[in-house]
Write a protein that holds these residues in place. Sequence first.
Motif, PDB file in Angstrom:
ATOM      1  N   PRO A  17       7.647   8.587   4.427  1.00 58.54           N
ATOM      2  CA  PRO A  17       6.177   8.623   4.485  1.00 58.54           C
ATOM      3  C   PRO A  17       5.459   8.388   3.161  1.00 58.54           C
ATOM      4  CG  PRO A  17       7.072  10.830   4.621  1.00 58.54           C
ATOM      5  CD  PRO A  17       8.247   9.888   4.673  1.00 58.54           C
ATOM      6  N   THR A  18       6.150   8.515   2.040  1.00 58.31           N
ATOM      7  CA  THR A  18       5.481   8.305   0.748  1.00 58.31           C
ATOM      8  C   THR A  18       5.887   6.986   0.092  1.00 58.31           C
ATOM      9  OG1 THR A  18       7.188   9.542  -0.435  1.00 58.31           O
ATOM     10  CG2 THR A  18       5.258  10.793   0.338  1.00 58.31           C
ATOM     11  N   THR A  65       4.290  -3.738   9.437  1.00 60.48           N
ATOM     12  CA  THR A  65       4.471  -2.832   8.304  1.00 60.48           C
ATOM     13  C   THR A  65       5.962  -2.759   8.012  1.00 60.48           C
ATOM     14  OG1 THR A  65       4.447  -0.932   9.819  1.00 60.48           O
ATOM     15  CG2 THR A  65       2.409  -1.416   8.643  1.00 60.48           C
ATOM     16  N   ASN A  66       6.304  -3.047   6.760  1.00 66.81           N
ATOM     17  CA  ASN A  66       7.680  -3.000   6.295  1.00 66.81           C
ATOM     18  C   ASN A  66       7.760  -2.044   5.114  1.00 66.81           C
ATOM     19  OD1 ASN A  66       7.522  -5.512   7.837  1.00 66.81           O
ATOM     20  ND2 ASN A  66       9.532  -5.955   7.002  1.00 66.81           N
ATOM     21  N   LEU A  67       8.970  -1.635   4.803  1.00 64.60           N
ATOM     22  CA  LEU A  67       9.196  -0.851   3.588  1.00 64.60           C
ATOM     23  C   LEU A  67       9.465  -1.817   2.441  1.00 64.60           C
ATOM     24  CD1 LEU A  67      11.367   1.911   5.224  1.00 64.60           C
ATOM     25  CD2 LEU A  67       9.044   2.162   4.334  1.00 64.60           C
ATOM     26  N   THR A  68       9.154  -1.389   1.220  1.00 64.27           N
ATOM     27  CA  THR A  68       9.334  -2.269   0.062  1.00 64.27           C
ATOM     28  C   THR A  68      10.617  -1.959  -0.694  1.00 64.27           C
ATOM     29  OG1 THR A  68       8.010  -0.821  -1.339  1.00 64.27           O
ATOM     30  CG2 THR A  68       6.861  -2.664  -0.261  1.00 64.27           C
ATOM     31  N   VAL A  69      11.499  -1.175  -0.104  1.00 63.91           N
ATOM     32  CA  VAL A  69      12.798  -0.897  -0.709  1.00 63.91           C
ATOM     33  C   VAL A  69      13.861  -1.673   0.064  1.00 63.91           C
ATOM     34  CG1 VAL A  69      12.153   1.378  -1.600  1.00 63.91           C
ATOM     35  CG2 VAL A  69      13.071   1.198   0.703  1.00 63.91           C
ATOM     36  N   PRO A  70      14.888  -2.177  -0.633  1.00 61.86           N
ATOM     37  CA  PRO A  70      15.916  -2.934   0.076  1.00 61.86           C
ATOM     38  C   PRO A  70      16.476  -2.125   1.232  1.00 61.86           C
ATOM     39  CG  PRO A  70      16.222  -3.118  -2.294  1.00 61.86           C
ATOM     40  CD  PRO A  70      15.142  -2.089  -2.066  1.00 61.86           C
ATOM     41  N   PRO A  71      16.700  -2.707   2.363  1.00 62.59           N
ATOM     42  CA  PRO A  71      16.672  -4.136   2.695  1.00 62.59           C
ATOM     43  C   PRO A  71      15.330  -4.642   3.207  1.00 62.59           C
ATOM     44  CG  PRO A  71      17.650  -2.944   4.511  1.00 62.59           C
ATOM     45  CD  PRO A  71      17.287  -1.927   3.474  1.00 62.59           C
ATOM     46  N   TYR A  72      14.218  -4.022   2.822  1.00 62.43           N
ATOM     47  CA  TYR A  72      12.869  -4.496   3.153  1.00 62.43           C
ATOM     48  C   TYR A  72      12.623  -4.554   4.659  1.00 62.43           C
ATOM     49  CZ  TYR A  72      13.591  -5.974  -1.633  1.00 62.43           C
ATOM     50  OH  TYR A  72      13.922  -5.997  -2.949  1.00 62.43           O
ATOM     51  N   VAL A 101       0.845  -1.199   0.000  1.00 66.83           N
ATOM     52  CA  VAL A 101       0.000   0.000   0.000  1.00 66.83           C
ATOM     53  C   VAL A 101       0.879   1.246   0.000  1.00 66.83           C
ATOM     54  CG1 VAL A 101      -1.924  -1.119   1.192  1.00 66.83           C
ATOM     55  CG2 VAL A 101      -0.225   0.102   2.519  1.00 66.83           C
ATOM     56  N   THR A 102       0.385   2.257  -0.663  1.00 65.36           N
ATOM     57  CA  THR A 102       0.999   3.575  -0.593  1.00 65.36           C
ATOM     58  C   THR A 102       0.271   4.337   0.497  1.00 65.36           C
ATOM     59  OG1 THR A 102       1.519   3.529  -2.941  1.00 65.36           O
ATOM     60  CG2 THR A 102       1.487   5.696  -1.870  1.00 65.36           C
ATOM     61  N   PRO A 103       1.004   4.914   1.465  1.00 68.57           N
ATOM     62  CA  PRO A 103       0.308   5.641   2.524  1.00 68.57           C
ATOM     63  C   PRO A 103      -0.620   6.707   1.944  1.00 68.57           C
ATOM     64  CG  PRO A 103       2.602   5.366   3.090  1.00 68.57           C
ATOM     65  CD  PRO A 103       2.448   4.913   1.651  1.00 68.57           C
ATOM     66  N   PRO A 104      -1.847   6.761   2.413  1.00 71.30           N
ATOM     67  CA  PRO A 104      -2.792   7.755   1.919  1.00 71.30           C
ATOM     68  C   PRO A 104      -2.462   9.148   2.464  1.00 71.30           C
ATOM     69  CG  PRO A 104      -3.799   6.453   3.640  1.00 71.30           C
ATOM     70  CD  PRO A 104      -2.438   5.873   3.400  1.00 71.30           C
ATOM     71  N   SER A 105      -3.286  10.113   2.136  1.00 72.58           N
ATOM     72  CA  SER A 105      -3.084  11.489   2.590  1.00 72.58           C
ATOM     73  C   SER A 105      -3.101  11.565   4.115  1.00 72.58           C
ATOM     74  CB  SER A 105      -4.178  12.391   2.024  1.00 72.58           C
ATOM     75  OG  SER A 105      -5.401  12.140   2.683  1.00 72.58           O
ATOM     76  N   ASP A 106      -2.705  12.716   4.634  1.00 72.36           N
ATOM     77  CA  ASP A 106      -2.625  12.922   6.080  1.00 72.36           C
ATOM     78  C   ASP A 106      -3.953  12.723   6.806  1.00 72.36           C
ATOM     79  OD1 ASP A 106       0.051  13.430   5.991  1.00 72.36           O
ATOM     80  OD2 ASP A 106      -0.159  15.598   5.946  1.00 72.36           O
ATOM     81  N   ARG A 107      -5.068  12.794   6.112  1.00 70.04           N
ATOM     82  CA  ARG A 107      -6.381  12.664   6.761  1.00 70.04           C
ATOM     83  C   ARG A 107      -6.988  11.286   6.554  1.00 70.04           C
ATOM     84  NH1 ARG A 107      -8.870  16.639   8.787  1.00 70.04           N
ATOM     85  NH2 ARG A 107     -10.938  16.051   8.064  1.00 70.04           N
ATOM     86  N   GLN A 108      -6.220  10.359   6.008  1.00 68.31           N
ATOM     87  CA  GLN A 108      -6.736   9.024   5.748  1.00 68.31           C
ATOM     88  C   GLN A 108      -5.865   7.973   6.424  1.00 68.31           C
ATOM     89  OE1 GLN A 108      -6.742   9.091   1.453  1.00 68.31           O
ATOM     90  NE2 GLN A 108      -8.939   9.485   1.429  1.00 68.31           N
TER      91      GLN A 108
END
Length: 182
Positions: free
Chosen positions: A144-145, A78-85, A37-44
């Motif tokens: 955050p994005t 929740t993990n990031l999808t960029v190496p090293p994940y 998922v891509t984090p939604p806007s600050d109000r979501q």
Amino acid sequence: MPIRRQTGTPAFARPDLASRPGGGFPNADTAYLYADVTPPSDRQVVVIHGKAPRTARGSHPAPWPATGKDARYWSMCTNLTVPPYQVVANPLPGGTSDYGCRTDDQTEHDADARYSYVVGRESQRRAIEKAPGVTFLPFSRAQPTAVHRIILRNMVADGGFAEAVQNVTPYEPTPRGRVADR
């Protein structure tokens, strides 16, 4: 502020790890479902509802197999999808960190084992944690994005637990999640 739900369902899938990097550490006892998922806007926020497997609560370790239990352990991260994940790790006041994982013992659920995770920004934490019966998971403060990978893990599932992650046919998910105004 009222919550407005958008239509659609979270795209959790058991990835084909042979074709996907950052696939965790699956083995005979551990399996993962992912939703990118891509984090939604600050109000979501992203809201995830589910039914927890029956596990031994409290002090660990506990005898296994255990009568009437579906899995030895489960978690949502929740993990990031960029190496090293790596798992999300947000610094908190006082020098501590919030690692973006919640174990089965840290997950709020009702008497029917139904849970709700609300994935949001640290700035939303206080409001989210005021909502009864929900468990907060953080998006990365440092990135955050960035696309985040929400991971559901089952470890040591009972052979009779038909809904175990280990029983889900692997395929590639479509990156989207259910989004609600907050």
